[in-house]
Design an enzyme around this catalytic site. Structure first.
Site, PDB file in Angstrom:
ATOM      1  CD  GLU A  82       7.655  22.728 -17.947  1.00  0.00           C
ATOM      2  OE1 GLU A  82       7.963  23.888 -18.180  1.00  0.00           O
ATOM      3  OE2 GLU A  82       6.617  22.205 -18.389  1.00  0.00           O
ATOM      4  CD  GLU A 130      10.532  25.156 -21.485  1.00  0.00           C
ATOM      5  OE1 GLU A 130       9.493  25.841 -21.487  1.00  0.00           O
ATOM      6  OE2 GLU A 130      10.543  23.925 -21.450  1.00  0.00           O
TER       7      GLU A 130
END
Length: 831
Positions: free
Chosen positions: A186, A255
């Site tokens: 991320e 995710e």
């Protein structure tokens, strides 16, 4: 995960055919194109689930992985936790719950693939995002940017993990289960503040990972500019609109958040089974090929692993497998049924020509067609109105916020809004191994604070305020800051109206002046600065100020999160008031003395082997007393059900069972009164972590998981360190079991109920017709079958662990229901 606006990268892989061990006998070739991940020449649709090995005990792994496979997963994803494996530079730990190789081989033994997210920054609501704090303290280092010191350490650890996997032949290219690896995590969410150095670092990450030649694809989640050959992936509640930055990359979702984490002082977030299923079906309707649940099993933040700050010890995450490894029904079962349908059409959706029909108002049909046949998705993303879709001359009703899947483009096999699996209600059961389970016998001893509070003696001296990360190196939550002030009568600040002002980091601060307790203060989750100010009475001459900083996990997310200070950043000031005039004396550059930890922690009073663990007192048991140690013995609860420790009545501290830390407890931190709804959560419409919350006005966490592997069969020892003050009289051990199960199925289907290891003891409710209500409050409707549904279900189910009943008029008799009513059987059973 972190602040509510960010996306976190975690992975769960769902492949659409169950794997067998023979897949791992020889090398497996893993590649990808714009359509799918390809394994040994076959395009696959992959569904995975995140299980992070340190958050459960090694003894739990086989059962968790088995239940994951039974739930329809084809892969398990895990992070690799740098600070757990290299707590001290070049000293490694892969033992016990940190045995990464054992975990991966346990996954392999169950016939599943592995997605290895090396990071090594992981976020994960894990202390300091998974970075070891010694990194922060290395001269010249800057984290997550083009900095040689950091990159050398990151490459060293990444290479260590890759070499370890390669030595054990665990990459698919060697015949092992690891089919995908991840570098960084991320970074795209936080990259901008790092500027050009951030871009250079990103390119270096890709080059470094590629140079390791692992033989499987590398991914970067939430990285829209991921350099080739990295595959960029999506994280979030919904990823149907995501498009990879390379047309030759498959559409991957690392995710899918099945719930959300809890923070101290926060409420319990929930995400409905219907909404999770909708997000998954929608993703595959729009060309998805890899989907991972974060989390599939969340587990427990044992010890000091929780980050944040202020992430709870529980990391249940409302996952399909709960914190204790139980099936979270109906979520687990509803998703299992979805996976079965998706598995059945894998060939079609990875090879078929795609046609999309737009019916407007967020209603679409997607057709995957091959020479062998077609499969269809009917989607209705409207949050309020059901839709009628005319497909090939047949009309289909699609409820709002749902997707229907037609494997043959004719018959609806699954709709995300129609839950056809049981709902389980979990309950706590008293410890039957104890004669008086609610009355444990306690002894106690005080935490010795005299050397710090009265004498001010520490082991480090500086003329500045230190970041707690630098002074304590993360070996303890606790750090004493001590300084002295010598006042004369002619000192300009001398006054009868004085106060101590401490600019803190938002975490817990306890203040003492001249040996006397002054007060404590802490902020809420997400607040990284706080000002403590109290009136004080100083004396002429020598005065000692002792400040105890107590961290509750270090920051784990955000741009340059590593620079967020812990402890007391300052300034620390004395304020003297004379009429309207205020005079400030800044103590920040005074000589400060520091002591890491507490006396009892230093002497390991929690350990049964500690030579210092004596002098426990059995008389005059104090309650609501700060800085106090408590000790008791207990018998392990009977059976094999998960064990929980009820900490009702305690303040804040740490608990150990037989020397094993079960994490921080803080039941005195109560969730806000407002924001919870007494009505069932409406799954329709976009979800976020504030939408469906419960537990208002109650302790954020009252119950704490105690793995059975931490306990002996006979006598066990529980040690508590109470920081705030509490009453251990109500502390006790209980087990978690299925209390009741319920389910509804329409005519033509079957209903299956299971007490998950226990017999069904009674049938509370059964009706065939149009029963109304929800679990615990079902009532008969306006019509019913001619036969007694209750007696039929009692005969079929009572005494059995699992029962399965066909829902038909042949079994339950004809109903007097109106033709517009779909005959439904609803059952609620006690376990």
């Amino acid at each position: 995960m972190g602040s509510f606006s960010r996306f976190n990268c975690r992975a769960l892989l769902f492949c659409f055919s169950l794997l067998t061990l023979n897949l791992f006998v020889s090398a497996t070739v893993v590649s990808h194109d714009g359509r799918a991940i390809t394994i040994d020449g076959k395009r696959r649709v992959l569904i995975s689930g995140s299980i992070h090995y340190p958050r459960s005990t090694a003894e739990m792994w086989p059962d968790l992985i088995k239940k994951s496979k039974e739930g329809g997963l084809d892969a398990i994803e895990t992070y690799v936790f740098w600070n757990a494996h290299e707590p001290t530079r070049r000293q490694y730990d892969f033992s016990g719950n940190l045995d990464l190789v054992r975990f991966i081989k346990t996954v392999q033994a169950e016939g599943l693939y592995v997605v290895l997210r090396i990071g090594p920054y992981v976020c994960a609501e894990w202390n300091y995002g998974g970075f070891p704090v010694w990194l922060h303290n290395m001269p010249g280092i800057e984290l997550r940017t083009a900095n040689d010191v950091f990159m050398n350490e990151m490459q060293n650890f990444t290479t260590l993990i890759v070499d370890m996997m390669r030595q054990e032949n665990l990459f698919a290219s060697q015949g092992g289960p690891i089919i995908i690896a991840q570098i960084e995590n991320e970074y795209g969410n936080v990259m901008s503040p790092y500027g050009a150095a951030g871009k250079a670092y990103l390119d270096w990450c890709a080059s470094m990972a590629d140079s390791l030649h692992v033989g499987v694809p590398w991914i970067m989640c939430q990285q829209s500019d991921a350099p080739k050959p990295m595959i960029n992936t999506c994280n979030g509640w919904y990823c149907d609109s995501f498009t990879p930055n390379n047309p030759n990359s498959p559409k991957m979702w690392t995710e899918n958040w099945t719930g959300w984490f809890k923070s101290w002082g926060g409420k319990d977030p929930h995400r409905t089974a219907e909404d999770v299923a909708f997000s998954v079906a929608r993703f595959f309707q729009t060309g998805g090929t890899f989907q991972n649940y974060y989390m599939y099993h969340g587990g427990t933040n044992f010890g000091r692993t929780a980050g944040g700050p202020y992430i709870t010890t529980s990391y249940d995450y409302d996952a399909p497998l709960d914190e204790f490894g139980n099936l979270n029904q109906p979520k687990w079962g509803h998703l299992k049924q979805l996976h079965e349908v998706l598995h059945s059409i894998e060939e079609t959706i990875t090879h078929g020509n795609i046609t999309t029909i737009d019916y407007h108002k967020s209603v679409t049909a997607t057709i995957y067609a091959t020479e062998k046949g077609s499969s269809c998705f009917l989607g209705n993303a409207n949050s309020t109105s059901d839709a009628t879709i005319d497909l090939h001359g047949t009309k289909y009703t699609v409820p709002a916020w749902s997707v229907s899947i037609l494997p043959d483009c004719q018959n609806v096999a699954y709709n995300t809004a129609k839950v056809k699996t049981q709902t389980s209600v979990m309950i706590k059961k008293k410890n039957q191994a104890e004669d008086e389970p609610s009355s444990l016998k306690w002894s106690w001893r005080p935490e010795n604070t005299d050397r710090t509070v009265i004498l001010g003696k520490g082991r480090i001296q500086t003329s500045q305020l230190l970041d707690q990360k630098a002074a304590a190196n993360d070996v303890s939550d606790y750090l004493w800051y001590m300084t002295s002030v010598h006042l004369k009568k002619d000192d300009p600040i001398w006054s009868r109206d004085m106060s101590l002002r401490v600019n803190g980091s938002g975490q817990i601060l306890h203040a003492y002046v001249n040996g006397k307790y002054l007060g404590s203060q802490w902020a809420k989750y997400g607040v990284f600065s706080d000002v403590f100010e109290k009136n004080i009475k100083l004396k002429l001459g020598h005065n000692l100020i002792s400040l105890l900083s107590s961290t509750v996990g270090l920051a784990n997310y955000g741009p340059k999160f590593d620079l967020i200070q812990a402890g007391i950043p300052g300034p620390v000031e004395l304020v003297g008031r004379k009429g309207d005039e205020s005079i400030i004396k800044d103590l920040s550059a005074h000589k400060w003395s520091y002591k890491v930890g507490l006396h009892g922690l230093e002497n390991k009073l929690y350990s049964l082997d500690s030579p210092q663990a004596s002098k426990w007192q059995e008389h005059d048991l104090p309650t609501n007393r700060m800085m106090t140690w408590y000790k008791t013995t207990f018998k392990a609860p009977l059976g094999k059900d998960p064990v929980v420790l009820d900490m009702d009545g305690m303040g804040k501290g740490v608990a150990w069972v037989n020397g094993h830390s079960i994490g921080r407890y803080w039941p005195s931190f109560v969730a806000e009164e407002d924001g919870c709804s007494i009505e069932a959560c409406d799954y329709r419409g976009p979800y976020d972590n504030n939408k469906c919350v419960t537990n208002c006005g109650k302790p954020t966490q009252r119950w704490y998981h105690v793995p059975r592997s931490f306990m002996e069969n006979d006598v066990n020892t529980l040690i508590l360190f109470e920081e705030f003050g509490g009453n251990p009289a109500r502390v006790n051990f209980q087990t978690i079991i299925v209390g009741s199960v319920s389910g509804s199925s329409i005519e033509g289907d079957t209903i299956e109920l299971s007490c998950q290891g226990q017999p069904i003891s009674a049938i509370e409710f059964a009706s065939f017709g149009d029963p109304q209500g929800t679990t615990g409050s079902f009532v008969k409707g306006t019509c019913e079958g001619s036969k007694d549904a209750l007696s039929i279900i009692q005969k079929a189910c009572v005494g059995k662990e699992t029962c399965k009943i066909e829902v038909s008029k042949d079994v339950f008799g004809s109903t007097n229901c109106d033709s517009s009513i779909v005959n439904t059987l609803t059952v609620e059973a006690l376990c």
